[in-house]
Design an enzyme around this catalytic site. Structure first.
Site, PDB file in Angstrom:
ATOM      1  N   LYS A 192      22.916  -1.768 -39.755  1.00 18.72           N
ATOM      2  CA  LYS A 192      21.814  -1.146 -40.477  1.00 18.72           C
ATOM      3  C   LYS A 192      21.680   0.304 -40.022  1.00 18.72           C
ATOM      4  O   LYS A 192      21.097   0.581 -38.976  1.00 18.72           O
ATOM      5  CB  LYS A 192      20.488  -1.871 -40.220  1.00 18.72           C
ATOM      6  CG  LYS A 192      19.379  -1.379 -41.153  1.00 18.72           C
ATOM      7  CD  LYS A 192      17.979  -1.549 -40.604  1.00 18.72           C
ATOM      8  CE  LYS A 192      17.586  -0.496 -39.622  1.00 18.72           C
ATOM      9  NZ  LYS A 192      17.597   0.888 -40.124  1.00 18.72           N
TER      10      LYS A 192
ATOM     11  N   GLY B 278      18.432   3.222 -30.288  1.00 20.37           N
ATOM     12  CA  GLY B 278      17.271   3.931 -30.811  1.00 20.37           C
ATOM     13  C   GLY B 278      16.262   4.174 -29.714  1.00 20.37           C
ATOM     14  O   GLY B 278      16.596   4.186 -28.526  1.00 20.37           O
TER      15      GLY B 278
ATOM     16  N   GLU C 189      20.750   0.345 -26.359  1.00 23.33           N
ATOM     17  CA  GLU C 189      21.144   1.706 -25.970  1.00 23.33           C
ATOM     18  C   GLU C 189      19.973   2.596 -26.337  1.00 23.33           C
ATOM     19  O   GLU C 189      19.758   2.881 -27.520  1.00 23.33           O
ATOM     20  CB  GLU C 189      22.362   2.173 -26.786  1.00 23.33           C
ATOM     21  CG  GLU C 189      23.630   1.391 -26.591  1.00 23.33           C
ATOM     22  CD  GLU C 189      24.287   1.694 -25.274  1.00 23.33           C
ATOM     23  OE1 GLU C 189      24.894   0.799 -24.705  1.00 23.33           O
ATOM     24  OE2 GLU C 189      24.151   2.852 -24.824  1.00 23.33           O
TER      25      GLU C 189
ATOM     26  N   CYS D 201      20.901  11.482 -27.273  1.00 20.64           N
ATOM     27  CA  CYS D 201      20.300  10.648 -26.234  1.00 20.64           C
ATOM     28  C   CYS D 201      20.643  11.144 -24.841  1.00 20.64           C
ATOM     29  O   CYS D 201      19.846  11.037 -23.933  1.00 20.64           O
ATOM     30  CB  CYS D 201      20.719   9.199 -26.423  1.00 20.64           C
ATOM     31  SG  CYS D 201      22.508   8.991 -26.555  1.00 20.64           S
TER      32      CYS D 201
ATOM     33  N   GLU E 173      10.850  12.085 -23.841  1.00 22.53           N
ATOM     34  CA  GLU E 173      12.023  12.502 -24.617  1.00 22.53           C
ATOM     35  C   GLU E 173      11.524  13.285 -25.840  1.00 22.53           C
ATOM     36  O   GLU E 173      10.846  12.735 -26.708  1.00 22.53           O
ATOM     37  CB  GLU E 173      12.807  11.266 -25.067  1.00 22.53           C
ATOM     38  CG  GLU E 173      14.113  11.622 -25.724  1.00 22.53           C
ATOM     39  CD  GLU E 173      14.904  10.401 -26.180  1.00 22.53           C
ATOM     40  OE1 GLU E 173      14.289   9.426 -26.645  1.00 22.53           O
ATOM     41  OE2 GLU E 173      16.141  10.438 -26.075  1.00 22.53           O
TER      42      GLU E 173
HETATM   43  P1  NDP Z   1      14.229   4.771 -33.807  1.00 22.04           P
HETATM   44  O1  NDP Z   1      14.030   3.838 -32.697  1.00 22.04           O
HETATM   45  O2  NDP Z   1      13.074   5.266 -34.576  1.00 22.04           O
HETATM   46  O3  NDP Z   1      15.252   4.164 -34.905  1.00 22.04           O
HETATM   47  C1  NDP Z   1      16.452   3.543 -34.545  1.00 22.04           C
HETATM   48  C2  NDP Z   1      16.848   2.571 -35.640  1.00 22.04           C
HETATM   49  O4  NDP Z   1      15.902   1.512 -35.707  1.00 22.04           O
HETATM   50  C3  NDP Z   1      16.882   3.176 -37.029  1.00 22.04           C
HETATM   51  O5  NDP Z   1      17.922   2.592 -37.787  1.00 22.04           O
HETATM   52  C4  NDP Z   1      15.525   2.771 -37.582  1.00 22.04           C
HETATM   53  O6  NDP Z   1      15.467   2.833 -38.985  1.00 22.04           O
HETATM   54  C5  NDP Z   1      15.443   1.363 -37.043  1.00 22.04           C
HETATM   55  N1  NDP Z   1      14.134   0.766 -37.053  1.00 22.04           N
HETATM   56  C6  NDP Z   1      12.918   1.339 -37.293  1.00 22.04           C
HETATM   57  N2  NDP Z   1      11.941   0.419 -37.173  1.00 22.04           N
HETATM   58  C7  NDP Z   1      12.539  -0.757 -36.861  1.00 22.04           C
HETATM   59  C8  NDP Z   1      12.054  -2.073 -36.613  1.00 22.04           C
HETATM   60  N3  NDP Z   1      10.756  -2.376 -36.662  1.00 22.04           N
HETATM   61  N4  NDP Z   1      12.949  -3.039 -36.317  1.00 22.04           N
HETATM   62  C9  NDP Z   1      14.273  -2.764 -36.238  1.00 22.04           C
HETATM   63  N5  NDP Z   1      14.786  -1.530 -36.479  1.00 22.04           N
HETATM   64  C10 NDP Z   1      13.932  -0.540 -36.787  1.00 22.04           C
HETATM   65  O7  NDP Z   1      15.037   5.936 -33.171  1.00 22.04           O
HETATM   66  P2  NDP Z   1      15.279   7.358 -33.774  1.00 22.04           P
HETATM   67  O8  NDP Z   1      15.829   7.217 -35.134  1.00 22.04           O
HETATM   68  O9  NDP Z   1      14.079   8.189 -33.577  1.00 22.04           O
HETATM   69  O10 NDP Z   1      16.485   7.809 -32.847  1.00 22.04           O
HETATM   70  C11 NDP Z   1      16.275   8.474 -31.701  1.00 22.04           C
HETATM   71  C12 NDP Z   1      16.260   7.554 -30.495  1.00 22.04           C
HETATM   72  O11 NDP Z   1      17.504   6.893 -30.350  1.00 22.04           O
HETATM   73  C13 NDP Z   1      16.081   8.378 -29.255  1.00 22.04           C
HETATM   74  O12 NDP Z   1      15.238   7.746 -28.351  1.00 22.04           O
HETATM   75  C14 NDP Z   1      17.504   8.462 -28.721  1.00 22.04           C
HETATM   76  O13 NDP Z   1      17.574   8.789 -27.379  1.00 22.04           O
HETATM   77  C15 NDP Z   1      18.013   7.107 -29.038  1.00 22.04           C
HETATM   78  N6  NDP Z   1      19.477   7.082 -29.025  1.00 22.04           N
HETATM   79  C16 NDP Z   1      20.117   6.444 -28.001  1.00 22.04           C
HETATM   80  C17 NDP Z   1      21.498   6.468 -27.910  1.00 22.04           C
HETATM   81  C18 NDP Z   1      22.211   5.761 -26.804  1.00 22.04           C
HETATM   82  O14 NDP Z   1      23.400   5.493 -26.950  1.00 22.04           O
HETATM   83  N7  NDP Z   1      21.587   5.459 -25.684  1.00 22.04           N
HETATM   84  C19 NDP Z   1      22.318   7.165 -28.898  1.00 22.04           C
HETATM   85  C20 NDP Z   1      21.541   7.807 -29.926  1.00 22.04           C
HETATM   86  C21 NDP Z   1      20.167   7.754 -29.971  1.00 22.04           C
HETATM   87  P3  NDP Z   1      14.815   4.159 -39.659  1.00 22.04           P
HETATM   88  O15 NDP Z   1      15.384   5.339 -38.920  1.00 22.04           O
HETATM   89  O16 NDP Z   1      15.258   4.106 -41.055  1.00 22.04           O
HETATM   90  O17 NDP Z   1      13.330   4.047 -39.449  1.00 22.04           O
END
Ligand code: NDP
Length: 486
Positions: free
Chosen positions: A181, A233, A255, A289, A389
């Site tokens: 997703k 995320g 992650e 990240c 962050e």
């Molecule tokens: P989010 O946590 O907002 O989103 C991550 C994913 O989760 C997206 O696909 C999002 O969809 C989806 N999502 C949103 N709500 C839900 C839910 N209730 N249940 C399941 N999935 C859901 O993160 P961001 O998009 O803001 O990304 C940034 C974050 O990701 C930062 O904290 C960053 O550090 C981290 N990250 C970590 C990495 C790692 O490898 N450690 C690599 C890259 C990023 P949608 O966006 O459509 O809402």
């Protein structure tokens, strides 16, 4: 600003069971090109119905994919890698248009993703198990590493194409089938990769792509037909993922985010350390990240070092992602830009010195969501800009007196994703690397990791590792077989 290259984008929709569909049960999201706010497409969002279909397709495909001879799996994955390379230019255009990745970053993506598939294809016939000693019992005991079954993968918008390779390649190499997703904010590269997998001959249902937001994410995480989840995320969303997974006790790999420290010692090579400090801002405009967003500098060089970084920052080109010399593109959307600027405003009101940046850029960039490299000094370690962050091009600078204080400040965070050391003293590097509480330690402006290296976070930065054999282990579970030979 050149318009978005919409012609490069696949028509948004779902890749489920080998078929592309565009009808959503819950509606769509208007995706904007972040460099100028132009609408690309209304992206159909996956909800419960689409996730049910995708899980059914993945379950149907699982027995045959698991049973496929490993050399056949390897050949198919290698063919997929070649198809990714063959479509390299197209994929670069897609990642630039979906989240504003600058050309110079997009340039490396196709080869990187292809490499992830080739590397992991090599593991298809190398996982096995262990012989367990039973002596003196007359018995035979061994373990088998088996796939989980169906893996649900959720990835954010900042690097979805790379995440696709990082999670799907190891998961499928060991016999799992997947539903990914991607975020509604950057869905296109995953959709296209899902299509290309079919072109390469990956059987239908092995990789299913369902873009969507929270509703689709919840449906996937709570689905009883998913055997393991892998979420990339933010921490707040991770809590929702864990809640949704909890009724079925579905295991979850995480992650998550970071607030990584970069320790700059006085003995470091100055030019290398200056460039390294700016890496907290440059890749994906700090929406990374592992960005080193807390730069801790030895007291004796602090003032001159910050001045040198300020000077170097003035040469960074922020602008059109499609230009070959652009180092920094836009932030993903207006809310993210406003959030980032809010952190800077509040830091400034609390007495921090904004050394450079901190404002929305105008002129040719006024329609996009651009913020230049933002350097913040003289800020208290307890301030939110140092603590949280920001996920934007904001780096804060703090002083340390000695190695012990540097390590203490670096570890004073709930995160533990990465930490960086700038020093030419090899003994110090080893000592400090051991003392830092983070999943990855990068030394002397190192950035990125070999595909065979493990990547993941300590503390609130995650659970588990991707990359190398460690990533393979995320997607197998171990069965023990004990045979009584008496
Ligand atoms: P989010 O946590 O907002 O989103 C991550 C994913 O989760 C997206 O696909 C999002 O969809 C989806 N999502 C949103 N709500 C839900 C839910 N209730 N249940 C399941 N999935 C859901 O993160 P961001 O998009 O803001 O990304 C940034 C974050 O990701 C930062 O904290 C960053 O550090 C981290 N990250 C970590 C990495 C790692 O490898 N450690 C690599 C890259 C990023 P949608 O966006 O459509 O809402």
């Amino acid at each position: 600003m050149k318009p978005a290259n919409i012609s490069a984008l696949p028509k948004p929709g779902f890749v489920i069971g080998g078929k592309k569909t565009t009808e959503s049960s819950i509606g769509s999201y208007d995706h904007l090109y972040p460099a100028n706010g132009q609408l690309t497409y209304a992206v159909p969002l996956g909800g419960k119905k689409e996730m049910d279909e995708a899980v059914a397709a993945a379950r149907k495909a699982y027995p045959a994919w698991r049973a496929m001879p490993v050399n056949e799996k390897r050949k198919l994955m290698n063919r997929f890698a070649q198809v990714i390379r063959d479509h390299g230019e197209e994929l670069k255009a897609i990642v630039m248009a979906e989240n504003g990745s600058p050309h110079m970053m997009a340039d490396v993506f196709p080869e990187w993703i292809a490499d992830l598939f080739e590397y992991n294809a090599g593991w298809a016939d190398k996982i096995g198990g262990d012989m367990i000693t039973t002596w003196p019992a007359p018995a035979f005991d061994y373990t088998i590493d088996e796939p989980y079954g169906v893996i649900g993968i959720i990835v954010p918008w900042n690097g979805p194409a790379i995440s696709f390779g990082q999670m799907i390649a190891p998961a499928m190499a060991v016999g799992n089938t997947c539903i990914i997703k991607p975020s509604e904010f950057a869905p296109y590269s995953c959709i296209r990769l899902g299509e290309l997998a079919l072109e390469a001959g990956i059987p239908e249902g092995v990789i299913n792509v369902v873009p969507g937001g929270g509703e689709g994410g919840t449906a996937l995480c709570s689905h009883p037909g998913v055997d393991k989840l892998h979420f990339t995320g933010g921490g707040h969303t991770a809590q929702k993922v864990l809640s949704a997974a909890q009724p079925n006790l579905t295991p979850v790999g995480l992650e998550l985010g970071g607030k990584s420290a970069r320790l700059v010692f006085a003995d470091a090579d100055r030019q290398t350390a200056i460039q390294a400090a700016l890496m907290g801002c440059i890749p994906m405009s700090g929406q990374a990240c592992i960005a080193g967003t807390r730069v801790l500098v030895e007291d004796s060089i602090f003032d001159s070092f910050v001045a040198d970084v300020q000077n170097a920052a003035s040469y960074i080109k922020v602008g059109d992602p499609a230009d070959a010399d652009t180092a920094m593109g836009p932030l993903i959307h207006k809310q993210q830009m406003d959030r980032v600027l809010g952190f800077v405003d509040r830091a400034s009101s609390n007495g921090a010195r904004i050394v450079s940046g901190g404002e929305r850029l105008g002129g040719d960039l006024a329609d996009g969501f651009f913020v230049g490299p933002t350097l913040v000094a003289d800020v208290d370690a307890s301030h939110e800009v140092v603590r949280d962050e920001v996920f934007g091009p904001v780096v804060s600078f703090m002083r340390f007196r000695d190695e012990e204080e540097a390590v203490r400040l670096a570890n004073a965070t709930p995160y533990g994703l990465a930490a960086y050391i700038e020093s030419n003293d090899l003994k110090r590097v080893h000592r400090v690397a051991e003392a830092l509480d983070a999943g990855s330690i990068l030394v002397n402006n190192a950035y990125g990791l070999p595909v065979a290296a493990p990547f993941g976070g300590n503390k609130q930065s995650g659970v588990g590792r991707v990359g190398g054999i460690h990533g393979i282990r995320e997607f197998v579970r171990t069965k023990n077989v004990y045979i009584n030979m008496a």
